[in-house]
Design an enzyme around this catalytic site. Structure first.
Site, PDB file in Angstrom:
ATOM      1  N   THR A   1     -11.293  76.592  35.602  1.00 14.67           N
ATOM      2  CA  THR A   1     -11.132  76.377  37.039  1.00 14.67           C
ATOM      3  C   THR A   1     -11.366  77.678  37.788  1.00 14.67           C
ATOM      4  O   THR A   1     -12.016  77.699  38.841  1.00 14.67           O
ATOM      5  CB  THR A   1      -9.731  75.830  37.344  1.00 14.67           C
ATOM      6  OG1 THR A   1      -9.437  74.784  36.432  1.00 14.67           O
ATOM      7  CG2 THR A   1      -9.661  75.288  38.752  1.00 14.67           C
TER       8      THR A   1
ATOM      9  N   TRP B   1       4.714  55.604  41.568  1.00 12.44           N
ATOM     10  CA  TRP B   1       3.406  55.121  41.080  1.00 12.44           C
ATOM     11  C   TRP B   1       3.307  55.258  39.575  1.00 12.44           C
ATOM     12  O   TRP B   1       2.482  54.617  38.941  1.00 12.44           O
ATOM     13  CB  TRP B   1       2.267  55.879  41.772  1.00 12.44           C
ATOM     14  CG  TRP B   1       1.922  57.198  41.168  1.00 12.44           C
ATOM     15  CD1 TRP B   1       2.631  58.350  41.299  1.00 12.44           C
ATOM     16  CD2 TRP B   1       0.784  57.514  40.354  1.00 12.44           C
ATOM     17  NE1 TRP B   1       2.015  59.365  40.627  1.00 12.44           N
ATOM     18  CE2 TRP B   1       0.867  58.888  40.035  1.00 12.44           C
ATOM     19  CE3 TRP B   1      -0.311  56.787  39.880  1.00 12.44           C
ATOM     20  CZ2 TRP B   1      -0.077  59.537  39.247  1.00 12.44           C
ATOM     21  CZ3 TRP B   1      -1.246  57.448  39.090  1.00 12.44           C
ATOM     22  CH2 TRP B   1      -1.125  58.795  38.787  1.00 12.44           C
TER      23      TRP B   1
ATOM     24  N   LYS C   1     -14.947  78.366  38.212  1.00  9.07           N
ATOM     25  CA  LYS C   1     -15.530  77.630  39.335  1.00  9.07           C
ATOM     26  C   LYS C   1     -15.238  78.327  40.660  1.00  9.07           C
ATOM     27  O   LYS C   1     -16.142  78.531  41.477  1.00  9.07           O
ATOM     28  CB  LYS C   1     -14.962  76.211  39.375  1.00  9.07           C
ATOM     29  CG  LYS C   1     -15.497  75.371  38.262  1.00  9.07           C
ATOM     30  CD  LYS C   1     -15.046  73.946  38.409  1.00  9.07           C
ATOM     31  CE  LYS C   1     -16.000  73.035  37.692  1.00  9.07           C
ATOM     32  NZ  LYS C   1     -17.315  72.981  38.302  1.00  9.07           N
TER      33      LYS C   1
ATOM     34  N   ARG D   1      12.425  64.679  44.895  1.00  9.11           N
ATOM     35  CA  ARG D   1      11.421  63.810  45.514  1.00  9.11           C
ATOM     36  C   ARG D   1      11.903  62.365  45.479  1.00  9.11           C
ATOM     37  O   ARG D   1      12.852  62.032  44.772  1.00  9.11           O
ATOM     38  CB  ARG D   1      10.079  63.961  44.802  1.00  9.11           C
ATOM     39  CG  ARG D   1      10.122  63.536  43.347  1.00  9.11           C
ATOM     40  CD  ARG D   1       8.874  63.935  42.588  1.00  9.11           C
ATOM     41  NE  ARG D   1       7.745  63.093  42.923  1.00  9.11           N
ATOM     42  CZ  ARG D   1       6.723  62.843  42.090  1.00  9.11           C
ATOM     43  NH1 ARG D   1       6.699  63.377  40.880  1.00  9.11           N
ATOM     44  NH2 ARG D   1       5.715  62.086  42.452  1.00  9.11           N
TER      45      ARG D   1
ATOM     46  N   TYR E   1      -8.078  64.637  37.133  1.00  5.76           N
ATOM     47  CA  TYR E   1      -9.404  65.269  37.136  1.00  5.76           C
ATOM     48  C   TYR E   1     -10.470  64.293  37.599  1.00  5.76           C
ATOM     49  O   TYR E   1     -11.497  64.713  38.124  1.00  5.76           O
ATOM     50  CB  TYR E   1      -9.707  65.884  35.771  1.00  5.76           C
ATOM     51  CG  TYR E   1      -8.788  67.049  35.520  1.00  5.76           C
ATOM     52  CD1 TYR E   1      -8.967  68.228  36.234  1.00  5.76           C
ATOM     53  CD2 TYR E   1      -7.699  66.960  34.676  1.00  5.76           C
ATOM     54  CE1 TYR E   1      -8.099  69.278  36.091  1.00  5.76           C
ATOM     55  CE2 TYR E   1      -6.826  68.012  34.519  1.00  5.76           C
ATOM     56  CZ  TYR E   1      -7.030  69.172  35.229  1.00  5.76           C
ATOM     57  OH  TYR E   1      -6.160  70.208  35.099  1.00  5.76           O
TER      58      TYR E   1
ATOM     59  N   HIS F   1       2.220  54.149  48.813  1.00  2.00           N
ATOM     60  CA  HIS F   1       1.399  55.232  49.368  1.00  2.00           C
ATOM     61  C   HIS F   1       0.575  55.870  48.249  1.00  2.00           C
ATOM     62  O   HIS F   1      -0.635  56.067  48.392  1.00  2.00           O
ATOM     63  CB  HIS F   1       2.297  56.277  50.037  1.00  2.00           C
ATOM     64  CG  HIS F   1       1.635  57.603  50.298  1.00  2.00           C
ATOM     65  ND1 HIS F   1       0.699  57.777  51.291  1.00  2.00           N
ATOM     66  CD2 HIS F   1       1.760  58.809  49.687  1.00  2.00           C
ATOM     67  CE1 HIS F   1       0.287  59.040  51.287  1.00  2.00           C
ATOM     68  NE2 HIS F   1       0.909  59.692  50.317  1.00  2.00           N
TER      69      HIS F   1
ATOM     70  N   HIS G   1      -3.108  62.406  33.207  1.00  2.89           N
ATOM     71  CA  HIS G   1      -3.669  63.721  33.441  1.00  2.89           C
ATOM     72  C   HIS G   1      -5.176  63.714  33.597  1.00  2.89           C
ATOM     73  O   HIS G   1      -5.690  64.273  34.561  1.00  2.89           O
ATOM     74  CB  HIS G   1      -3.181  64.788  32.471  1.00  2.89           C
ATOM     75  CG  HIS G   1      -3.357  66.127  33.122  1.00  2.89           C
ATOM     76  ND1 HIS G   1      -2.494  66.594  34.074  1.00  2.89           N
ATOM     77  CD2 HIS G   1      -4.371  67.012  33.073  1.00  2.89           C
ATOM     78  CE1 HIS G   1      -2.961  67.731  34.564  1.00  2.89           C
ATOM     79  NE2 HIS G   1      -4.092  68.013  33.968  1.00  2.89           N
TER      80      HIS G   1
ATOM     81  N   GLU H   1      -6.724  61.355  34.773  1.00  2.00           N
ATOM     82  CA  GLU H   1      -6.884  60.707  36.076  1.00  2.00           C
ATOM     83  C   GLU H   1      -6.929  61.731  37.212  1.00  2.00           C
ATOM     84  O   GLU H   1      -7.732  61.602  38.140  1.00  2.00           O
ATOM     85  CB  GLU H   1      -5.740  59.706  36.303  1.00  2.00           C
ATOM     86  CG  GLU H   1      -5.608  59.191  37.729  1.00  2.00           C
ATOM     87  CD  GLU H   1      -6.707  58.239  38.149  1.00  2.00           C
ATOM     88  OE1 GLU H   1      -7.458  57.775  37.263  1.00  2.00           O
ATOM     89  OE2 GLU H   1      -6.822  57.970  39.354  1.00  2.00           O
TER      90      GLU H   1
ATOM     91  N   ASP I   1     -32.582  52.741  42.224  1.00  2.00           N
ATOM     92  CA  ASP I   1     -31.295  52.092  42.482  1.00  2.00           C
ATOM     93  C   ASP I   1     -30.370  52.454  41.324  1.00  2.00           C
ATOM     94  O   ASP I   1     -30.745  53.218  40.442  1.00  2.00           O
ATOM     95  CB  ASP I   1     -31.443  50.558  42.586  1.00  2.00           C
ATOM     96  CG  ASP I   1     -30.315  49.951  43.410  1.00  2.00           C
ATOM     97  OD1 ASP I   1     -29.143  50.255  43.130  1.00  2.00           O
ATOM     98  OD2 ASP I   1     -30.599  49.186  44.352  1.00  2.00           O
TER      99      ASP I   1
ATOM    100  N   HIS J   1       2.883  68.060  29.818  1.00  2.00           N
ATOM    101  CA  HIS J   1       3.460  68.998  30.787  1.00  2.00           C
ATOM    102  C   HIS J   1       4.079  68.254  31.975  1.00  2.00           C
ATOM    103  O   HIS J   1       4.744  68.861  32.796  1.00  2.00           O
ATOM    104  CB  HIS J   1       2.449  70.051  31.249  1.00  2.00           C
ATOM    105  CG  HIS J   1       1.299  69.517  32.041  1.00  2.00           C
ATOM    106  ND1 HIS J   1       0.050  70.068  31.990  1.00  2.00           N
ATOM    107  CD2 HIS J   1       1.199  68.499  32.920  1.00  2.00           C
ATOM    108  CE1 HIS J   1      -0.765  69.402  32.800  1.00  2.00           C
ATOM    109  NE2 HIS J   1      -0.087  68.450  33.369  1.00  2.00           N
ATOM    110  N   HIS J   2       3.816  66.946  32.071  1.00  2.00           N
ATOM    111  CA  HIS J   2       4.474  66.144  33.115  1.00  2.00           C
ATOM    112  C   HIS J   2       5.882  65.742  32.695  1.00  2.00           C
ATOM    113  O   HIS J   2       6.600  65.136  33.473  1.00  2.00           O
ATOM    114  CB  HIS J   2       3.661  64.878  33.402  1.00  2.00           C
ATOM    115  CG  HIS J   2       2.313  65.155  33.981  1.00  2.00           C
ATOM    116  ND1 HIS J   2       2.083  65.229  35.326  1.00  2.00           N
ATOM    117  CD2 HIS J   2       1.127  65.400  33.387  1.00  2.00           C
ATOM    118  CE1 HIS J   2       0.811  65.504  35.543  1.00  2.00           C
ATOM    119  NE2 HIS J   2       0.201  65.604  34.393  1.00  2.00           N
TER     120      HIS J   2
ATOM    121  N   SER K   1     -12.742  47.382  37.721  1.00  2.00           N
ATOM    122  CA  SER K   1     -13.733  47.856  38.688  1.00  2.00           C
ATOM    123  C   SER K   1     -14.161  49.291  38.372  1.00  2.00           C
ATOM    124  O   SER K   1     -15.360  49.595  38.366  1.00  2.00           O
ATOM    125  CB  SER K   1     -13.145  47.764  40.095  1.00  2.00           C
ATOM    126  OG  SER K   1     -13.854  48.587  40.975  1.00  2.00           O
ATOM    127  N   SER K   2     -13.197  50.153  38.092  1.00  2.00           N
ATOM    128  CA  SER K   2     -13.543  51.562  37.817  1.00  2.00           C
ATOM    129  C   SER K   2     -14.384  51.681  36.564  1.00  2.00           C
ATOM    130  O   SER K   2     -15.330  52.467  36.508  1.00  2.00           O
ATOM    131  CB  SER K   2     -12.289  52.409  37.602  1.00  2.00           C
ATOM    132  OG  SER K   2     -11.446  52.317  38.671  1.00  2.00           O
TER     133      SER K   2
ATOM    134  N   SER L   1     -19.955  72.222  45.341  1.00  2.00           N
ATOM    135  CA  SER L   1     -21.037  72.995  44.742  1.00  2.00           C
ATOM    136  C   SER L   1     -22.393  72.649  45.350  1.00  2.00           C
ATOM    137  O   SER L   1     -23.361  73.394  45.171  1.00  2.00           O
ATOM    138  CB  SER L   1     -21.096  72.752  43.234  1.00  2.00           C
ATOM    139  OG  SER L   1     -19.862  73.048  42.636  1.00  2.00           O
TER     140      SER L   1
END
Lengths: 202, 542
Positions: free
Chosen positions: B333, B147, B336, B455, B262, B82, B258, B260, B111, B307-308, B174-175, B273
């Protein structure tokens, strides 16, 4: 309809794309470079809990009146069906003095097996002040079927251990070494399987 | 020489204004940014429903305590797949799809800079996800270690692990190619007069996202390669028995992981925006502050990874550094969020579906941001770590965060893409059902986490039963509501007879609205003339 003037063909992209591809390749390399960098960082700071020094001969030690509690922890990886424990769970030791800790390992199975113990020290920065002169983790340990063995560690804690460290845990985990198992099985002279390993397998 | 080339090229273009005929020519060999954008968006939608179906299995199993529906191992495969499918298959490709469709039209380019590379970066993806999904049908099953693929657990899986690693490699390639394309397009192909600080904010956030992608996707590729060799070739990067350190994987993974997160949210900031000024009928408040805030968030994302992993046994100084650095992110943040609110302040607001989703985004993303601040506190994170509180936190920032922004963007630009209006009534029903059910789904998970529910476990203690049942009911309503979304899109594309004007929303500014709806297959072959009436952020409106 004209080709837009601001797009002068592919050349304007080539330089930029080359830089970006180079950046991506460099970052792929950086991912791998993190491995040695991490190890160097841990060696310098002891933060992996594996900064223990090994000396052949302790020499004359700097004495200290301070005592500290050392806890002894023993684990076995699930791939190795041994019994393994510390004889004493904890000891008060004076800084700057040689000490001996005893662990006992037993092979309850019917076959010869080879294990390799890996150590870890908590809190990790204390490992820099932890010095071993002899340890069963320096070599592969071969246990015959049903064999039990006492395994000593000779160590001392340096007198300049920071004040805030009140307690140190020395932990071992035994892992199975299957490639050495085969050698031990085929060879009666078990000592030939005892490849001398450095304290920290590189 | 270049003049001659351009001349030939231009001549060829005269006869190529129409779409290529035949299914393969149109879609498999396409180099058109609009077609590739559509392909990305379709793939993302399909993956959204595949990943969503897995979420439904997870919530169904967690409806009651005890094991009812699936085996624990399959449950773990579901949580892992998932996440992988939603992150790499739904949200990331959806943003690349938006980038393909909108960036050339927003900066006045004909293009993307590298059209063939663009085709390749898309067509890798269906193969990558087929390979990833195929592991579910293999003997050793799909990936089941989460994951994050932490060793040693992830290395205890079977042979199918190689397929997982290779599919992650393909997604990464690809990315990276997509990101290179976006950067080259934005830096080299802006129409004359489209200065960097005149670009729409969606283009800015994507430019920064693209740099993040190039910086961290290769690191993930390196990390999974090391897992692969540890698993199959007896290297010991992360194997303690051989002198490696499993904690090092967590450092490398989160150095990727991390930034990722963002990558998933910055384009969402961009879309919101764009939408809020349109429906508040005011220019965006603090345009340059928004740009600098985005850049600061991107920079800070590289120095907060640990922090993870507050529970791995870091020294106090490490915990403090990563705690303060993480909390620092709340400042840009917050800038924003306040800018969005200030844009709405005293605006002539109307509440069409895109605006509803954008406002839902601002409110609910802020809730997710606040629980993120709670998690940043190292001392209390020891309790929150790996509980449902974390699950609630990242789902708040990803579902009513990234996914709501994707939906807002879809409703906002769907009339532009198709030339037809979608059904406003069903769009609003979709919004209200989603906004209410997403809270029923995720809000109780905060309480479950604080009470200690871990979890990634298929069973739980009976005191968690009520909140889990509420959460599952919310999950089923949310899942069903997305079928409305699918219905609205299909209706808009095939059935809607209401023609959309070029400037679909009367308050909308930006170059894409100067084109017809749908835009011509090849747009801006002649660069547009840019003045303060056509761009959203002309100088002087900071």
């Amino acid at each position: 309809m004209n080709q837009p003037e601001h797009i002068e063909g592919r050349n304007i992209h080539r330089k930029l794309v080359r830089k970006l591809v180079l950046l991506a390749v460099a970052m792929f390399g950086f991912g791998f470079a993190l491995w040695p960098l991490y190890n160097v960082f841990c060696d310098l700071t002891g933060l992996g809990g594996r900064g223990v020094q090994v000396v052949e001969n302790a020499g004359v030690l700097e004495q200290s009146a301070r005592q500290i509690k050392i806890r002894f922890d023993a684990n076995v990886n699930s791939s190795l069906p041994w019994e393994f424990e510390a004889k004493e769970k904890a000891a008060m030791v004076p800084l700057g003095e040689m000490n001996e800790a005893l662990y006992v390992a037993m092979n309850p199975t019917d076959t010869v097996m080879v294990g390799q113990a890996i150590y870890n020290v908590t809190p990790p920065e204390a490992s820099l002040y932890f010095v071993k002169t002899e340890c069963f983790c320096f070599t592969l340990q071969v246990l015959q079927a049903k064999e039990s063995r006492e395994m000593p560690v000779y160590y001392f804690i340096q007198a300049d251990l920071p004040e805030y460290i009140k307690e140190i845990t020395l932990s071992y985990t035994f892992f199975r070494n299957t490639s050495a198992d085969a050698v031990a099985l085929s060879d009666d002279e078990t000592s030939s399987a005892r490849t001398v390993l450095k304290d920290r397998p590189k | 020489m270049s003049n001659e080339n351009t001349h030939k090229h231009a001549h060829a273009h005269d006869h190529h204004d129409d779409k290529p005929t035949g299914f393969l020519n149109r879609w498999l060999f396409t180099t058109n940014h609009k077609d590739i954008g559509t392909l990305y968006l379709i793939l993302a939608l399909v993956m959204f429903f595949v990943g969503g179906a897995m979420a439904m299995i997870i919530r169904a199993e967690l409806f009651m305590p005890g094991l009812q529906l699936v085996e624990p191992d399959f449950f773990n495969q579901m949580t892992t797949m998932h996440a992988l499918i939603m992150v790499f298959g739904a949200v990331m490709p959806a943003w690349v799809g938006f980038a393909n469709w909108m960036i050339p039209m927003m900066i006045g380019a004909p293009d993307m800079a590298l059209p063939r590379l663009n085709n390749w970066s898309f067509w890798i993806l269906p193969f990558a996800f087929t390979m990833l999904a195929s592991t579910l049908f293999m003997d050793s099953g799909g990936p089941a270690a989460g994951w994050t693929l932490y060793p040693p657990l992830s290395l205890q899986g079977g042979q199918s692990f190689a397929f997982v690693v290779f599919s992650i490699h393909m997604m990464g390639i690809s990315s990276i190619m997509g990101a290179i394309n976006v950067i080259a397009t934005i830096l080299n192909m802006r129409a004359p007069g489209m200065g960097l600080l005149r670009m729409p904010l969606f283009v800015w956030t994507w430019l920064i996202t693209a740099f993040l992608l190039i910086a961290v996707m290769p690191v993930l590729a390196g990390a999974v390669t090391m897992l692969l060799t540890d698993h199959f070739f007896a290297t010991s990067f992360f194997n303690a028995a051989g002198g490696g350190d499993p904690v090092m994987f967590q450092h490398i993974f989160w150095f990727f992981g991390h930034p990722e997160v963002y990558i998933l949210i910055l384009p969402a900031f961009g879309v919101v925006s764009e939408i809020i000024p349109t429906f508040a009928r005011k220019p965006l408040f603090g345009y340059s502050a928004m740009v600098y805030a985005t850049a600061s968030i991107a920079f800070l994302s590289f120095i907060v990874w640990a922090h993870h992993m507050f529970t791995v046994g870091m020294p106090l100084t490490g915990e403090l550094f990563f705690m303060y650095a993480t909390m620092l992110i709340a400042i840009p943040t917050g800038v924003k969020v306040f800018n969005w609110v200030s844009t709405m302040w005293k605006g002539s607001m109307t509440f069409e579906t895109p605006m509803l989703f954008a406002i839902g985004f601002v409110v609910l993303f802020t809730i997710g941001g606040l629980s993120g601040l709670m998690l940043a506190i190292a001392s209390v994170d020891l309790q929150y770590h790996d509980t449902y509180f974390v699950v609630a936190h990242f789902h708040y920032v990803l579902v009513p965060g990234s996914v709501f922004a994707l939906m807002a963007g879809t409703y906002y630009w769907l009339p532009k893409w198709t030339g037809h209006m979608y059904s406003e009534k069903w769009g609003k029903i979709h919004f209200w059902l989603s906004a209410i059910s997403v809270n029923i789904l995720f809000f109780p998970q905060h309480y479950l986490g604080l009470a200690g529910m871990p979890r990634r476990i298929p069973d739980y203690s009976t005191q968690f039963a009520d909140f889990n049942m509420i959460s599952s009911i919310g999950g089923f309503i949310f899942g069903a509501s997305q079928l409305i979304f699918l219905g609205v899109i299909i209706h808009c594309v095939y059935k809607s007879r209401v023609k959309a004007p070029g400037r679909v929303w009367e308050g909308a500014k930006g170059l894409e609205w100067t084109l017809s709806s749908p835009p011509p297959y090849h747009s801006f072959n002649t660069p547009p003339v840019i003045d303060s009436t056509t761009v959203a952020h002309a100088e002087g409106t900071h």
